[in-house]
Scaffold this active site. Structure first.
Site, PDB file in Angstrom:
ATOM      1  N   ASP A  87      13.764  22.279 -25.979  1.00 60.46           N
ATOM      2  CA  ASP A  87      14.000  23.674 -26.379  1.00 60.46           C
ATOM      3  C   ASP A  87      13.964  23.820 -27.895  1.00 60.46           C
ATOM      4  OD1 ASP A  87      14.360  23.912 -23.706  1.00 60.46           O
ATOM      5  OD2 ASP A  87      16.524  24.217 -23.791  1.00 60.46           O
ATOM      6  N   SER A 102      28.024  39.443 -33.895  1.00 66.76           N
ATOM      7  CA  SER A 102      26.834  39.558 -33.040  1.00 66.76           C
ATOM      8  C   SER A 102      26.785  40.907 -32.344  1.00 66.76           C
ATOM      9  CB  SER A 102      26.837  38.451 -31.980  1.00 66.76           C
ATOM     10  OG  SER A 102      25.844  38.749 -31.011  1.00 66.76           O
ATOM     11  N   TYR A 132      23.405  20.047 -14.549  1.00 67.39           N
ATOM     12  CA  TYR A 132      22.452  19.473 -15.503  1.00 67.39           C
ATOM     13  C   TYR A 132      22.831  18.033 -15.878  1.00 67.39           C
ATOM     14  CZ  TYR A 132      19.340  19.096 -19.490  1.00 67.39           C
ATOM     15  OH  TYR A 132      18.356  18.683 -20.349  1.00 67.39           O
ATOM     16  N   SER A 160      20.450  29.765 -26.503  1.00 62.36           N
ATOM     17  CA  SER A 160      21.339  28.948 -27.335  1.00 62.36           C
ATOM     18  C   SER A 160      20.553  28.134 -28.365  1.00 62.36           C
ATOM     19  CB  SER A 160      22.245  28.061 -26.482  1.00 62.36           C
ATOM     20  OG  SER A 160      21.482  27.226 -25.662  1.00 62.36           O
ATOM     21  N   SER A 193      16.421  29.815 -23.315  1.00 61.24           N
ATOM     22  CA  SER A 193      16.924  29.102 -24.490  1.00 61.24           C
ATOM     23  C   SER A 193      17.531  29.983 -25.559  1.00 61.24           C
ATOM     24  CB  SER A 193      15.820  28.267 -25.128  1.00 61.24           C
ATOM     25  OG  SER A 193      15.658  27.103 -24.430  1.00 61.24           O
ATOM     26  N   GLY A 232      17.937  31.076 -19.099  1.00 55.64           N
ATOM     27  CA  GLY A 232      17.063  29.908 -19.131  1.00 55.64           C
ATOM     28  C   GLY A 232      15.897  30.059 -20.091  1.00 55.64           C
ATOM     29  N   HIS A 259      12.576  18.884 -16.751  1.00 56.70           N
ATOM     30  CA  HIS A 259      13.499  17.754 -16.612  1.00 56.70           C
ATOM     31  C   HIS A 259      12.768  16.432 -16.876  1.00 56.70           C
ATOM     32  CE1 HIS A 259      17.030  20.028 -15.352  1.00 56.70           C
ATOM     33  NE2 HIS A 259      16.185  20.823 -14.722  1.00 56.70           N
ATOM     34  N   THR A 260      11.807  16.490 -17.742  1.00 55.80           N
ATOM     35  CA  THR A 260      11.106  15.271 -18.161  1.00 55.80           C
ATOM     36  C   THR A 260      11.507  14.876 -19.575  1.00 55.80           C
ATOM     37  OG1 THR A 260       9.312  16.736 -18.773  1.00 55.80           O
ATOM     38  CG2 THR A 260       9.020  15.509 -16.736  1.00 55.80           C
ATOM     39  N   ASP A 261      12.049  15.820 -20.355  1.00 53.28           N
ATOM     40  CA  ASP A 261      12.271  15.502 -21.791  1.00 53.28           C
ATOM     41  C   ASP A 261      13.280  14.377 -21.978  1.00 53.28           C
ATOM     42  OD1 ASP A 261      14.436  17.223 -21.158  1.00 53.28           O
ATOM     43  OD2 ASP A 261      14.231  18.448 -22.976  1.00 53.28           O
TER      44      ASP A 261
HETATM   45  C1  GLA Z   1      17.113  22.763 -20.499  1.00 55.32           C
HETATM   46  C2  GLA Z   1      17.320  21.690 -21.555  1.00 55.32           C
HETATM   47  C3  GLA Z   1      16.011  20.998 -21.906  1.00 55.32           C
HETATM   48  C4  GLA Z   1      15.277  20.523 -20.642  1.00 55.32           C
HETATM   49  C5  GLA Z   1      15.220  21.640 -19.598  1.00 55.32           C
HETATM   50  C6  GLA Z   1      14.659  21.159 -18.286  1.00 55.32           C
HETATM   51  O1  GLA Z   1      16.339  23.805 -21.007  1.00 55.32           O
HETATM   52  O2  GLA Z   1      17.887  22.245 -22.721  1.00 55.32           O
HETATM   53  O3  GLA Z   1      16.246  19.927 -22.792  1.00 55.32           O
HETATM   54  O4  GLA Z   1      15.856  19.366 -20.128  1.00 55.32           O
HETATM   55  O5  GLA Z   1      16.497  22.206 -19.351  1.00 55.32           O
HETATM   56  O6  GLA Z   1      13.320  20.801 -18.433  1.00 55.32           O
END
Ligand code: GLA
Length: 390
Positions: A174, A67, A224, A130, A128, A126, A34-36
């Protein structure tokens, strides 16, 4: 169907052989959560788990998607002149979104294509799935339509799909990790400037274990976006004291000198600021071979995400706390957005089996259903690949 190659399935579904094959990885984030979107640093790496896509260009305007992860949806067919988001199209919206965003940016994608997808990342975990789907479609379109896309531009288009088409206000981490990842390396990224460096993940004697809570969540219905706006509010408040453009520019020392009335905003900002510092310290620890210090920073990151940022939840806390209590563990923390999904632990090679058994047992006893464990192998970013049997 399991013995068939993707090529055979493609031909059965679409009636013609495929011509190209692509792969995009999933990712874990080592630290920097949660820094991006706060202009800070992240330290993710790409996995060898990911999304496979095989395709063939068509000579009409039709796009067809299938898919193996959503076989019940059958072939989803859309016309090139209507690529708007349709809830009924489910997973295929990520693919449609990528075509849409690239076209809007002026790239020529005039004919349609047939695309078969097979993902080996658990959805909603979590890791990624997507962004991996966005990027595999991105490299596919780049190749099939000879778009000559710059890789970092492609990464940004992937984020645009997420933000503008899907409606999740996510940062760049991501897509960047998935587009730019390198086997054996973590990727330290400054999300404000997009400056990045590869840091060899020299964990000799240790393995990265991914621990899945098996609590699914979609970011669109999580908190989020709420966390993101809380950070924006906190930044506005802090700007009375210093004119910084992002929370990532604040140091903890500067921040602690500021009086706050709103304790919730204070905690959100404290996480974003301290996590950014931990990420830079973690890079130093890793490059200097101070693995124990690296593990301690991971643990502190989890606590901050739990106490100050409130995104862990019972499942992630149970897994991580069970991991902390095992011997041979350098560190453990949630990874990704939180609210369920996965955690990671760095575990001594010899104790991996015992670790998974013990943590698995503790988790199931507390939560009532089992966790899953995978060994993380750090792979390369999104790319075209040779035909192969999988
Ligand atoms: C998800 C979001 C990212 C990032 C993380 C938390 O993966 O897609 O952009 O914010 O959460 O670090």
């Amino acid at each position: 169907m399991t013995d068939q190659t993707l090529e055979q399935i493609f031909e059965q579904q679409f009636g013609q052989p495929s011509t190209h094959r692509f792969f995009a990885p999933g990712r874990i984030n080592l630290i920097g959560e949660h820094t991006d979107y706060n202009g800070g640093h992240v330290f993710p790496c790409a996995l060898t788990l990911g999304t496979h896509a095989i395709a063939r260009k068509r000579d009409d305007q039709v796009f067809r998607f299938y898919s193996l992860n959503f076989e019940a949806d059958g072939i989803i067919e859309v016309s090139g002149d209507d690529l708007t988001h349709q809830p009924v199209h489910g997973w295929a919206n990520y693919a449609k979104g990528m075509i849409h965003v690239l076209r809007e940016a002026g790239y020529q994608i005039d004919e349609g294509c047939d695309i078969l997808i097979k993902g080996d990342i658990p959805n909603g975990a979590g890791l990624s799935s997507s962004a991996s789907l966005e990027l595999v479609i991105g490299v596919l379109l780049d190749t099939l339509y000879e778009l000559q896309l710059d890789r970092i531009e492609l990464v940004k288009y992937g984020q645009q799909v997420e933000n503008q088409y899907i409606g999740v206000n996510s940062g760049i981490m991501d897509q960047f990790a998935i587009g730019m990842g390198k086997a054996g390396s973590g990727l330290l990224l400054d999300c404000e400037t997009l400056d990045y460096t590869y840091a060899p993940l020299d964990l000799s004697g240790y393995t990265i274990i991914i621990m899945n809570t098996n609590k699914r969540r979609e970011l669109a219905d999580s908190k989020y976006n709420e966390r993101r706006s809380e950070c924006e509010e906190a930044l506005t408040y802090l700007q009375q004291y210093r004119p910084y453009a992002t929370l990532g520019q604040w140091s903890t020392v500067e921040f602690e000198a500021v009086p706050f009335e709103d304790e919730r905003l204070q905690r959100r900002a404290r996480h974003a600021i301290s996590e950014n510092e931990r990420t830079l310290q973690a890079l130093d620890a890793l490059t200097e071979g101070r693995l124990e210090a690296f593990g301690q920073l991971m643990n502190a990151s989890h606590r901050s995400l739990q106490v100050d940022y409130a995104v862990t939840g019972q499942e992630l806390d149970t897994l991580v706390e069970a991991a902390w209590s095992q011997s041979g563990v350098l560190g453990a923390r949630m990874t990704g957005a939180g609210f369920g999904g996965c955690a990671i632990a760095i575990v001594e090679d010899e104790t991996v089996e015992a670790f998974m058994t013990a943590v698995g047992r503790q988790y199931e006893a507390a939560i009532g259903y089992p966790a899953s464990f995978y060994t993380a192998t750090v792979g390369d970013g999104a790319r075209e690949v040779e035909q192969e049997v999988i």
